[in-house]
Motif scaffolding. Structure first.
Motif, mmCIF file in Angstrom:
data_model
loop_
_atom_site.group_PDB
_atom_site.id
_atom_site.type_symbol
_atom_site.label_atom_id
_atom_site.label_comp_id
_atom_site.label_asym_id
_atom_site.label_seq_id
_atom_site.Cartn_x
_atom_site.Cartn_y
_atom_site.Cartn_z
ATOM 1 N N ILE A 19 74.888 36.831 25.358
ATOM 2 C CA ILE A 19 75.352 37.991 24.588
ATOM 3 C C ILE A 19 76.866 37.875 24.463
ATOM 4 O O ILE A 19 77.535 37.284 25.322
ATOM 5 C CB ILE A 19 74.956 39.357 25.216
ATOM 6 N N VAL A 20 77.377 38.405 23.370
ATOM 7 C CA VAL A 20 78.819 38.369 23.134
ATOM 8 C C VAL A 20 79.403 39.719 23.529
ATOM 9 O O VAL A 20 78.824 40.768 23.231
ATOM 10 C CB VAL A 20 79.118 38.042 21.652
ATOM 11 N N ILE A 74 79.542 35.563 26.417
ATOM 12 C CA ILE A 74 80.686 34.990 25.708
ATOM 13 C C ILE A 74 81.628 36.145 25.393
ATOM 14 O O ILE A 74 81.264 37.084 24.682
ATOM 15 C CB ILE A 74 80.234 34.244 24.443
ATOM 16 N N HIS A 75 82.814 36.086 25.962
ATOM 17 C CA HIS A 75 83.787 37.163 25.799
ATOM 18 C C HIS A 75 84.726 36.781 24.666
ATOM 19 O O HIS A 75 85.382 35.734 24.734
ATOM 20 C CB HIS A 75 84.604 37.349 27.082
ATOM 21 N N THR A 76 84.781 37.615 23.649
ATOM 22 C CA THR A 76 85.740 37.364 22.577
ATOM 23 C C THR A 76 86.580 38.610 22.395
ATOM 24 O O THR A 76 86.162 39.708 22.779
ATOM 25 C CB THR A 76 85.029 36.943 21.274
ATOM 26 N N VAL A 77 87.768 38.426 21.850
ATOM 27 C CA VAL A 77 88.679 39.560 21.699
ATOM 28 C C VAL A 77 88.918 39.792 20.213
ATOM 29 O O VAL A 77 89.529 38.965 19.529
ATOM 30 C CB VAL A 77 90.017 39.302 22.422
ATOM 31 N N ASN A 98 84.607 30.996 16.930
ATOM 32 C CA ASN A 98 84.854 30.481 18.284
ATOM 33 C C ASN A 98 83.713 30.825 19.237
ATOM 34 O O ASN A 98 83.367 30.030 20.108
ATOM 35 C CB ASN A 98 86.187 31.004 18.819
ATOM 36 N N SER A 99 83.109 32.000 19.063
ATOM 37 C CA SER A 99 81.963 32.361 19.914
ATOM 38 C C SER A 99 80.786 31.422 19.639
ATOM 39 O O SER A 99 80.118 30.952 20.565
ATOM 40 C CB SER A 99 81.527 33.805 19.646
ATOM 41 N N PHE A 113 75.203 39.415 19.053
ATOM 42 C CA PHE A 113 76.563 39.916 18.808
ATOM 43 C C PHE A 113 76.575 41.438 18.669
ATOM 44 O O PHE A 113 75.761 41.996 17.922
ATOM 45 C CB PHE A 113 77.098 39.385 17.477
ATOM 46 N N PRO A 114 77.548 42.110 19.269
ATOM 47 C CA PRO A 114 77.789 43.523 18.921
ATOM 48 C C PRO A 114 78.675 43.544 17.669
ATOM 49 O O PRO A 114 79.124 42.484 17.206
ATOM 50 C CB PRO A 114 78.559 44.048 20.132
#
Ligand code: AR6
Length: 168
Positions: A19-20, A74-77, A98-99, A113-114
């Motif tokens: 999950i992102v 997967i942590h994305t900003v 990138n994710s 993805f949220p």
């Protein structure tokens, strides 16, 4: 595009490979989906995140899922929306690219993805959704390792917006 799915509900309940998380640059937790993921994963997630030295906007980092049903997070900003003149669109594109790239590198076949940046970070929902769907479709066109990419919508407004744009 039957590999793309839409789901209404809580991303922390999903049993997918990854999950992102819509995180912030500290990667040390926060509110919204980030808070929900950290609560459900337990404090080991926080401990691993502490070793990552944060994450710049638009980039992504991976951790284990700990108590979550997912194997990886997967942590994305995402970018904070500031009117649209500060490369917000490009930065949101980068979050998806990138994710997905990190997912491929880790042999992830299913990912959720949220709606990144559309909560606390105030990115306009329709534009964010168009970017999310376009980037995932483009990626899937050039990649056959993914079996499933799920867009998870937490509220009815987000869900109906995704539904409309996916079927356009
Ligand atoms: N499952 C799926 N989606 C969720 C969940 C959930 N459990 N909870 C909320 N959402 P936001 P951002 C939706 O604010 O705008 C945090 O404090 C929510 O309804 O979580 O990228 C971070 O630490 C919305 O549609 O993320 C950052 O500081 C979407 O997730 C900042 O918020 C994104 O909303 C990031 O803001």
């Amino acid at each position: 595009m039957e590999r793309i799915k839409l789901h209404k509900g809580d991303i922390t309940k999903l049993k997918v490979d990854a999950i992102v998380n819509a995180a912030n640059t500290t990667l040390l937790g926060g509110g919204g989906v980030d808070g929900a993921i950290h609560r459900a994963a337990g404090k080991e997630l926080f401990e691993e995140c502490r070793t990552l030295n944060g994450c710049p906007t638009g980039e992504a980092k991976i951790t284990k899922g700990y108590s979550l049903p997912t194997k990886y997070v997967i942590h994305t900003v995402g970018p904070v929306w500031n009117g649209g003149k500060y490369k917000e669109e490009n930065l949101l594109v980068n979050c998806y690219k990138n994710s997905l790239r990190l997912a491929v590198e880790n042999k992830i076949k299913s990912i959720a993805f949220p709606a990144i940046s559309t909560g606390v970070y105030r990115f306009p929902i329709e534009l964010a959704t168009k970017i999310a769907i376009r980037e995932v479709k483009n990626f899937l066109n050039n990649n056959d390792t993914f079996e499933k990419v799920i867009f998870v919508c937490f509220d009815e407004g987000t869900y109906s917006n995704y539904k409309k744009i996916l079927s356009a």
